[in-house]
Write an enzyme that holds these catalytic residues in place. Structure first.
Site, PDB file in Angstrom:
ATOM      1  N   GLY A   5       6.847   5.097   8.271  1.00 24.44           N
ATOM      2  CA  GLY A   5       6.038   6.312   8.385  1.00 24.44           C
ATOM      3  C   GLY A   5       6.334   6.989   9.703  1.00 24.44           C
ATOM      4  O   GLY A   5       7.404   6.790  10.302  1.00 24.44           O
ATOM      5  N   SER A   6       5.398   7.772  10.184  1.00 22.06           N
ATOM      6  CA  SER A   6       5.641   8.559  11.394  1.00 22.06           C
ATOM      7  C   SER A   6       5.534   7.682  12.648  1.00 22.06           C
ATOM      8  O   SER A   6       4.893   6.625  12.621  1.00 22.06           O
ATOM      9  CB  SER A   6       4.636   9.700  11.478  1.00 22.06           C
ATOM     10  OG  SER A   6       3.340   9.157  11.589  1.00 22.06           O
ATOM     11  N   THR A   7       6.127   8.157  13.729  1.00 26.81           N
ATOM     12  CA  THR A   7       6.071   7.422  14.994  1.00 26.81           C
ATOM     13  C   THR A   7       4.636   7.324  15.496  1.00 26.81           C
ATOM     14  O   THR A   7       4.207   6.268  15.986  1.00 26.81           O
ATOM     15  CB  THR A   7       6.987   8.105  16.027  1.00 26.81           C
ATOM     16  OG1 THR A   7       8.338   7.985  15.551  1.00 26.81           O
ATOM     17  CG2 THR A   7       6.886   7.458  17.401  1.00 26.81           C
ATOM     18  N   THR A  34       1.833   7.163  13.771  1.00 28.11           N
ATOM     19  CA  THR A  34       1.124   6.109  13.039  1.00 28.11           C
ATOM     20  C   THR A  34       1.703   4.733  13.390  1.00 28.11           C
ATOM     21  O   THR A  34       0.962   3.757  13.511  1.00 28.11           O
ATOM     22  CB  THR A  34       1.200   6.345  11.514  1.00 28.11           C
ATOM     23  OG1 THR A  34       0.837   7.687  11.240  1.00 28.11           O
ATOM     24  CG2 THR A  34       0.280   5.420  10.752  1.00 28.11           C
ATOM     25  N   GLY A  35       3.011   4.672  13.567  1.00 27.39           N
ATOM     26  CA  GLY A  35       3.658   3.392  13.922  1.00 27.39           C
ATOM     27  C   GLY A  35       3.070   2.798  15.195  1.00 27.39           C
ATOM     28  O   GLY A  35       2.880   1.586  15.300  1.00 27.39           O
ATOM     29  N   GLU A  91      10.218  16.825  15.163  1.00 27.25           N
ATOM     30  CA  GLU A  91      10.634  16.526  13.780  1.00 27.25           C
ATOM     31  C   GLU A  91       9.897  17.473  12.835  1.00 27.25           C
ATOM     32  O   GLU A  91       8.668  17.467  12.797  1.00 27.25           O
ATOM     33  CB  GLU A  91      10.273  15.076  13.425  1.00 27.25           C
ATOM     34  CG  GLU A  91      10.672  14.728  12.002  1.00 27.25           C
ATOM     35  CD  GLU A  91      10.229  13.332  11.549  1.00 27.25           C
ATOM     36  OE1 GLU A  91       9.159  12.867  11.948  1.00 27.25           O
ATOM     37  OE2 GLU A  91      10.990  12.735  10.773  1.00 27.25           O
ATOM     38  N   CYS A 136      13.691  10.942   6.446  1.00 29.89           N
ATOM     39  CA  CYS A 136      13.677  10.506   7.848  1.00 29.89           C
ATOM     40  C   CYS A 136      15.035  10.757   8.490  1.00 29.89           C
ATOM     41  O   CYS A 136      15.115  11.127   9.653  1.00 29.89           O
ATOM     42  CB  CYS A 136      13.276   9.041   7.953  1.00 29.89           C
ATOM     43  SG  CYS A 136      14.290   7.930   6.985  1.00 29.89           S
ATOM     44  N   GLU A 175       9.727   1.304  10.732  1.00 27.06           N
ATOM     45  CA  GLU A 175      10.763   2.337  10.539  1.00 27.06           C
ATOM     46  C   GLU A 175      10.063   3.678  10.658  1.00 27.06           C
ATOM     47  O   GLU A 175       9.218   4.010   9.830  1.00 27.06           O
ATOM     48  CB  GLU A 175      11.431   2.191   9.159  1.00 27.06           C
ATOM     49  CG  GLU A 175      12.278   0.923   9.000  1.00 27.06           C
ATOM     50  CD  GLU A 175      13.505   0.870   9.893  1.00 27.06           C
ATOM     51  OE1 GLU A 175      13.807   1.875  10.583  1.00 27.06           O
ATOM     52  OE2 GLU A 175      14.162  -0.185   9.910  1.00 27.06           O
ATOM     53  N   LYS A 210       0.835  -1.201   0.000  1.00 24.91           N
ATOM     54  CA  LYS A 210       0.000   0.000   0.000  1.00 24.91           C
ATOM     55  C   LYS A 210       0.873   1.257   0.000  1.00 24.91           C
ATOM     56  O   LYS A 210       1.565   1.539   0.974  1.00 24.91           O
ATOM     57  CB  LYS A 210      -0.887   0.026   1.254  1.00 24.91           C
ATOM     58  CG  LYS A 210      -1.910   1.137   1.206  1.00 24.91           C
ATOM     59  CD  LYS A 210      -2.451   1.500   2.576  1.00 24.91           C
ATOM     60  CE  LYS A 210      -1.711   2.641   3.223  1.00 24.91           C
ATOM     61  NZ  LYS A 210      -1.754   3.916   2.534  1.00 24.91           N
TER      62      LYS A 210
END
Ligand code: NAD
Length: 475
Positions: free
Chosen positions: A222-224, A226-227, A375, A278, A244, A171
């Site tokens: 992706g972002s932390t 969302t992770g 960030e 990143c 990651e 995706k």
């Protein structure tokens, strides 16, 4: 490759139009230039079912054959590198040269994954007994990529997942779906049906994928924030995960660096891909002895960099990829002005079509300014003054992130000694982001979970299976 042609989902070896579409914006113009299929929940169910039914055949295909097919896919992309790069520039914004580098990165990453042998560990092979551990594929992998490097970060997952015998549902981000959909189309003519499925869609598609009971592993970049959602969602069926995530990488510039030689290297470390990396140097600590010289050299270099529509020859930086991120950076600029921070460069964003923000350098903001502790993921970077190396290390490590860091040093051994003290998964001296498919890449702290690349990254797509046998029942 024709931009306004139909883009389709790849499900079970066939191309499929979705019942709805969404517009893809060219960030250099701010205008829609193509429609992408908006996969429904039943499209996802079909893709997962196709992957599950392909799994037994693909997992039992000899590794050498799988590796050859993945290499052929890489060759095919390489043969079409120019149209792929143009499409990537149109949807992502990065200059043509950078887009081509990314496409060739995908090729290199797929080929490298195909070149590994999957190790077999024999623990015992005696007269009485045999015992071995093999690394077998996990099943169906849900792979999710962000918009800053859509193809390269998909390749980080596809190469090891496919060569080790997993099937994949991939995706892309809704901001950059098209080049990934094209990759799916190409793979259709090479890989067995259902081995690689590609679905683009809206904000629901990611959560549907990570909670789907037919997915065995999620590989996410992706972002932390969302992770963390991905991790919680995967817990329901105990899916394996590789994450990651975000970073707020420090650079430390030591007292004996030549400011003029440093300027271009530091600029690209911080502002490459318009800061949407990143592993960009997102806060730069500079020794007081050379602070003003470094700031002035960086400002001078940055002032000469060409910014514009990446499709035009000679551009070095493109726009911000999407309106949401553009507005985030604009708010950061406004907030920095409201706090009376010193702008050594930029800060006035010209009215124009597209999401362009020329490089901004903030001169010695306080450590608790949002531009230092969060960030930013855009072309606005703080330079911060320090006198004492212990203090610089303490500030560099004072972050929930631990993705990367760079030490810039005249004396490489002194730089190396300082690098030991940084708590991050990737620390470099006098170079920035020397990524390689054969070198493990992992985020410490809240920058990640698990590893990509290298043998360690390959083995994340496998699970150990230990088998033993006694040679007879007699003892
Ligand atoms: P994001 O987290 O918003 O989205 C990443 C992907 O996840 C997209 O495909 C998105 O559609 C999908 N997604 C969104 N919500 C989801 C959910 N609830 N469940 C499942 N999937 C979901 O990140 P982004 O804005 O696309 O990318 C920028 C971020 O990615 C930055 O923080 C950057 O540092 C990070 N990043 C990390 C690496 C790395 O290797 N560590 C590399 C590139 C980018």
């Amino acid at each position: 490759m024709d931009f306004d042609s139909d883009y389709r989902l790849t499900i079970g070896g066939a191309l499929r139009a979705a019942s709805k579409t969404f517009s893809v914006i060219n960030p250099a113009t701010g205008r829609a230039f193509a429609e992408a299929p908006d996969a429904s929940r039943s499209d996802l169910d079909d893709a997962v079912a196709a992957a599950r039914s392909a799994f037994a055949g693909w997992a039992s295909t000899p590794h050498k054959e799988r590796a050859e097919l993945v290499t052929k896919l890489a060759d095919q992309v390489e043969a079409e590198a120019d149209p792929f790069s143009r499409l990537l520039t149109a949807e992502q914004g990065k200059p043509q040269s950078e887009a081509k580098r990314e496409v060739l990165g995908l090729v290199a990453w797929l080929k490298a994954a195909a070149s590994w042998d999957i190790p077999v560990h024999i623990h015992e092979d005696s007269e009485d007994r045999y015992c071995e551990t093999r690394h077998v594929p996990i099943g169906v992998v849900g792979a999710i990529a962000p918009w800053n490097y859509p193809l390269l970060l998909a390749a980080f997952k596809l190469g090891p997942a496919l060569t080790t015998g997993n099937c994949v549902v991939l995706k892309p981000s809704p901001f950059t779906p098209l080049s990934t959909l094209r990759l799916g189309e190409l793979a259709n003519s090479l890989l067995p049906s259902g081995v690689l499925n590609v679905l683009s869609g809206g904000d629901d598609l990611g959560p549907w994928l990570t909670s789907h009971p037919g997915i065995d592993k999620v590989a996410f970049t992706g972002s932390t924030a969302t992770g963390k959602r991905v991790m919680a969602s995967a817990a329901e069926t105990l899916k394996r995960i590789t994450l990651e995530l975000g970073g707020n990488d420090p650079s430390i510039v030591m007292h004996d660096v030549d400011p003029v030689a440093l300027a271009p290297k530091l600029f690209w470390a911080s502002f490459g891909n318009s800061g949407q990396v990143c592993l960009a140097s997102k806060r730069v600590y500079v020794h007081a002895d050379i602070y003003s010289e470094v700031r002035d050299a960086l400002v001078q270099f940055a002032s000469g960099v060409k910014i514009g529509n990446g499709i035009n020859e000679g551009m070095q930086l493109g726009p911000i990829n999407n309106r949401v991120q553009y507005e985030r950076i604009m708010r950061l600029i406004e907030e920095s002005k409201a706090q009376d921070l010193n702008f050594a460069l930029g800060g006035e964003v010209p009215e124009c079509e597209g999401y362009f923000i020329p490089p901004i350098i903030i001169d010695n903001p306080p450590e608790d300014a949002r531009i230092v502790c969060e960030e930013q993921f855009g072309p606005i970077v703080p330079l911060i003054w320090f006198e004492d190396y212990n203090d610089a290390i303490r500030r560099a490590n004072a972050s929930e992130y631990g993705l990367g860091a760079t030490i810039w040093a005249g004396d490489e051994n002194a730089g190396w000694a300082l690098a030991q003290r940084i708590d991050a998964g990737n620390v470099w001296v006098n170079e920035s982001r020397p990524l390689s498919p054969v070198v493990p890449f992992a985020g410490h702290k809240q920058s990640g979970f698990g590893v990509e690349n290298g043998l360690e990254g390959l083995l994340e797509y496998t699970i150990p299976k230990t088998m033993s046998r006694r040679r007879s029942l007699s003892d």
